[in-house]
Design a protein around this motif. Structure first.
Motif, mmCIF file in Angstrom:
data_model
loop_
_atom_site.group_PDB
_atom_site.id
_atom_site.type_symbol
_atom_site.label_atom_id
_atom_site.label_comp_id
_atom_site.label_asym_id
_atom_site.label_seq_id
_atom_site.Cartn_x
_atom_site.Cartn_y
_atom_site.Cartn_z
ATOM 1 N N MET A 1 18.520 38.695 48.472
ATOM 2 C CA MET A 1 18.425 38.137 47.145
ATOM 3 C C MET A 1 17.780 39.136 46.217
ATOM 4 S SD MET A 1 16.382 34.738 45.901
ATOM 5 C CE MET A 1 14.815 35.473 46.274
ATOM 6 N N VAL A 2 18.286 39.219 45.001
ATOM 7 C CA VAL A 2 17.727 40.136 44.035
ATOM 8 C C VAL A 2 17.505 39.422 42.723
ATOM 9 C CG1 VAL A 2 18.756 42.194 45.029
ATOM 10 C CG2 VAL A 2 20.025 40.906 43.332
ATOM 11 N N GLN A 3 16.575 39.939 41.918
ATOM 12 C CA GLN A 3 16.348 39.430 40.591
ATOM 13 C C GLN A 3 17.294 40.114 39.633
ATOM 14 O OE1 GLN A 3 12.181 40.159 39.938
ATOM 15 N NE2 GLN A 3 11.630 38.110 40.617
ATOM 16 N N GLY A 4 17.132 39.742 38.328
ATOM 17 C CA GLY A 4 17.993 40.330 37.327
ATOM 18 C C GLY A 4 17.746 41.814 37.172
ATOM 19 N N ASN A 5 16.548 42.308 37.496
ATOM 20 C CA ASN A 5 16.268 43.731 37.362
ATOM 21 C C ASN A 5 16.525 44.491 38.652
ATOM 22 O OD1 ASN A 5 14.235 42.752 38.895
ATOM 23 N ND2 ASN A 5 12.549 43.439 37.580
ATOM 24 N N ASP A 6 17.256 43.823 39.609
ATOM 25 C CA ASP A 6 17.667 44.438 40.881
ATOM 26 C C ASP A 6 16.493 44.807 41.776
ATOM 27 O OD1 ASP A 6 20.328 44.239 40.220
ATOM 28 O OD2 ASP A 6 20.342 46.197 39.210
ATOM 29 N N THR A 7 15.352 44.188 41.568
ATOM 30 C CA THR A 7 14.232 44.378 42.486
ATOM 31 C C THR A 7 14.215 43.225 43.464
ATOM 32 O OG1 THR A 7 12.740 43.217 40.999
ATOM 33 C CG2 THR A 7 12.863 45.619 40.798
ATOM 34 N N PRO A 8 13.885 43.485 44.735
ATOM 35 C CA PRO A 8 13.930 42.413 45.711
ATOM 36 C C PRO A 8 12.903 41.327 45.427
ATOM 37 C CG PRO A 8 13.042 44.427 46.669
ATOM 38 C CD PRO A 8 13.495 44.772 45.301
ATOM 39 N N ARG A 165 24.432 34.059 48.444
ATOM 40 C CA ARG A 165 25.275 34.936 47.627
ATOM 41 C C ARG A 165 24.776 35.045 46.186
ATOM 42 N NH1 ARG A 165 28.374 31.626 44.397
ATOM 43 N NH2 ARG A 165 29.720 33.363 43.796
ATOM 44 N N LEU A 166 23.781 34.236 45.811
ATOM 45 C CA LEU A 166 23.321 34.201 44.431
ATOM 46 C C LEU A 166 22.300 35.296 44.149
ATOM 47 C CD1 LEU A 166 22.856 30.354 43.859
ATOM 48 C CD2 LEU A 166 24.875 31.761 43.397
ATOM 49 N N SER A 167 22.223 35.684 42.888
ATOM 50 C CA SER A 167 21.151 36.571 42.423
ATOM 51 C C SER A 167 20.337 35.787 41.413
ATOM 52 C CB SER A 167 21.737 37.836 41.776
ATOM 53 O OG SER A 167 22.589 37.492 40.692
ATOM 54 N N PHE A 168 19.024 36.036 41.371
ATOM 55 C CA PHE A 168 18.130 35.203 40.585
ATOM 56 C C PHE A 168 17.458 35.992 39.478
ATOM 57 C CE2 PHE A 168 18.644 33.083 44.585
ATOM 58 C CZ PHE A 168 18.692 31.740 44.252
ATOM 59 N N ARG A 169 17.194 35.287 38.381
ATOM 60 C CA ARG A 169 16.494 35.927 37.285
ATOM 61 C C ARG A 169 15.004 36.028 37.606
ATOM 62 N NH1 ARG A 169 18.051 30.748 35.124
ATOM 63 N NH2 ARG A 169 16.263 29.389 34.768
ATOM 64 N N ASP A 188 19.616 30.643 39.175
ATOM 65 C CA ASP A 188 20.568 31.755 39.332
ATOM 66 C C ASP A 188 20.986 32.322 37.977
ATOM 67 O OD1 ASP A 188 22.464 33.397 40.826
ATOM 68 O OD2 ASP A 188 23.976 32.148 39.847
ATOM 69 N N CYS A 189 21.141 33.630 37.930
ATOM 70 C CA CYS A 189 21.541 34.289 36.686
ATOM 71 C C CYS A 189 23.005 34.714 36.711
ATOM 72 C CB CYS A 189 20.649 35.521 36.431
ATOM 73 S SG CYS A 189 20.745 36.778 37.712
ATOM 74 N N SER A 190 23.743 34.349 37.763
ATOM 75 C CA SER A 190 25.159 34.714 37.859
ATOM 76 C C SER A 190 26.007 33.445 37.794
ATOM 77 C CB SER A 190 25.420 35.482 39.157
ATOM 78 O OG SER A 190 25.046 34.695 40.272
ATOM 79 N N ASP A 191 27.267 33.563 38.141
ATOM 80 C CA ASP A 191 28.192 32.442 38.086
ATOM 81 C C ASP A 191 27.926 31.485 39.245
ATOM 82 O OD1 ASP A 191 30.246 30.753 37.569
ATOM 83 O OD2 ASP A 191 31.824 32.083 38.304
ATOM 84 N N THR A 192 27.642 30.220 38.926
ATOM 85 C CA THR A 192 27.332 29.223 39.955
ATOM 86 C C THR A 192 28.459 28.207 40.128
ATOM 87 O OG1 THR A 192 26.220 27.781 38.354
ATOM 88 C CG2 THR A 192 24.865 29.442 39.478
ATOM 89 N N PHE A 193 29.652 28.556 39.658
ATOM 90 C CA PHE A 193 30.765 27.603 39.694
ATOM 91 C C PHE A 193 31.060 27.139 41.124
ATOM 92 C CE2 PHE A 193 35.347 26.780 40.143
ATOM 93 C CZ PHE A 193 35.476 25.712 39.265
ATOM 94 N N LEU A 194 31.143 28.074 42.060
ATOM 95 C CA LEU A 194 31.452 27.717 43.449
ATOM 96 C C LEU A 194 30.348 26.865 44.061
ATOM 97 C CD1 LEU A 194 32.972 31.058 44.842
ATOM 98 C CD2 LEU A 194 34.173 28.960 44.192
#
Length: 320
Positions: A1-8, A165-169, A188-194
């Protein structure tokens, strides 16, 4: 899992029911007592069923499993909440949050399925009494329990894999006392449609389906009871369903209450408070409902408590 700034990201923050420091000791004592009552009450139900050969029937087989699930269900949430209050920490690790969500979904789903199986058991007992022992055989009950466990496990696994599969802010505060699926998806900061589709489909099939089965079973049960000529026969038939019907009503009313409350107020904090009903209060009240409304359970518990008192008296007598 990663945040919006790509840090774990290594942890979430569970905000709990209240951030008021003065309420923390009260919440600690209240939830600790409720947890101990839940565990003790459900353990007594399991002990009563396992120790009394007269209770080795399909109805009590499902009841003892329901008590076991209730212990596990509350054990996934309350201990962590109590520890966080005691240590004045809101943190829960990423792995811990995913694990809690998995077991919460697992035991919540199994609780739901067991209530449906118990409704079917009452349906067969009242509507098809002559074929009851053939239909509700030990082999069938065991296979049914295994099937329910597999379905609930697969559902929990699906949601867990979908969350991975999600990435978080950066804001990882969960306005709840548990790692609830819906609240985690909101972070989640990405698409959560699925994820949303999987959640709604699972809820519709695995909650709506069992509820429809319970309503159908009881519609047939009511019709059969109304057809019984004697008042005493009607009362006896209804009394065998009263405890289960009370638990079903409490469980589904609290779940629907949480849903409609959160939908109407749009407040995550309000949802957290009302979630206490089905995650804590309902498992705590189940043993009381069955022990107070079920004569067989009461007699079994009296024998167990009587034997314990007798043994205690003998031991004290020997020591003196």
């Amino acid at each position: 899992m990663v945040q919006g700034n790509d840090t774990p990201t290594s942890e979430f923050l569970l905000l709990g029911l209240s951030e008021d420091p003065e309420l923390q000791p009260i919440l600690f004592g209240l939830f600790l007592c409720m947890y101990l009552i839940t565990v003790l009450g459900n353990l007594l139900i399991i002990l009563a069923v396992s120790s009394d050969s007269h209770l080795h029937t399909p109805m009590y087989f499902f009841l003892s499993n329901l008590s076991l699930v209730d212990i596990c269900f509350t054990s996934t949430t309350i201990p962590k909440m109590v520890v966080n209050i005691q240590t004045q920490s809101k943190a829960i690790t990423y792995a811990g949050c995913i694990t809690q969500m998995y077991f919460l979904t697992l035991f919540g789903g199994w609780d739901n399925f067991l209530l449906t199986a118990m409704a079917y058991d009452r349906f067969v007992a009242i509507c098809h009494p002559l074929h009851y022992m053939v239909i509700m055989s030990p082999q069938f009950c065991g296979l049914l329990l295994l099937l329910l466990w597999i379905i609930s496990s697969l559902n929990s696994l699906l949601h867990s894999l979908m969350l991975l599969r999600l990435s978080f802010r950066e804001d990882l505060e969960i306005p709840h006392f548990i790692c609830e699926i819906k609240q985690m998806i909101k972070l989640d900061c990405s698409d959560t449609f699925l994820n949303d589709i999987a959640l709604y489909l699972a809820t519709g099939l695995l909650v709506g389906g069992p509820l429809a089965g319970i309503l159908y079973s009881y519609s047939k049960i009511v019709s059969s009871i109304c057809a019984i000529p004697s008042v005493q026969g009607k009362y006896k038939a209804f009394s065998t369903c009263a405890s289960h019907l009370s638990v079903v009503s409490l469980f589904y009313c609290s779940v629907l209450g949480v849903y409609f409350s959160s939908a109407s107020t749009h407040s995550s904090q309000s949802s957290a408070v009302t979630s206490v009903m089905y995650t804590v209060v309902t498992p705590m009240l189940n043993p009381f409902i069955y022990s107070l409304r079920n004569r067989d359970i009461k007699e079994s518990l009296k024998r167990i408590l009587g034997m314990a008192h007798t043994k205690g008296t003998i031991v004290l007598g020997l020591k003196m």
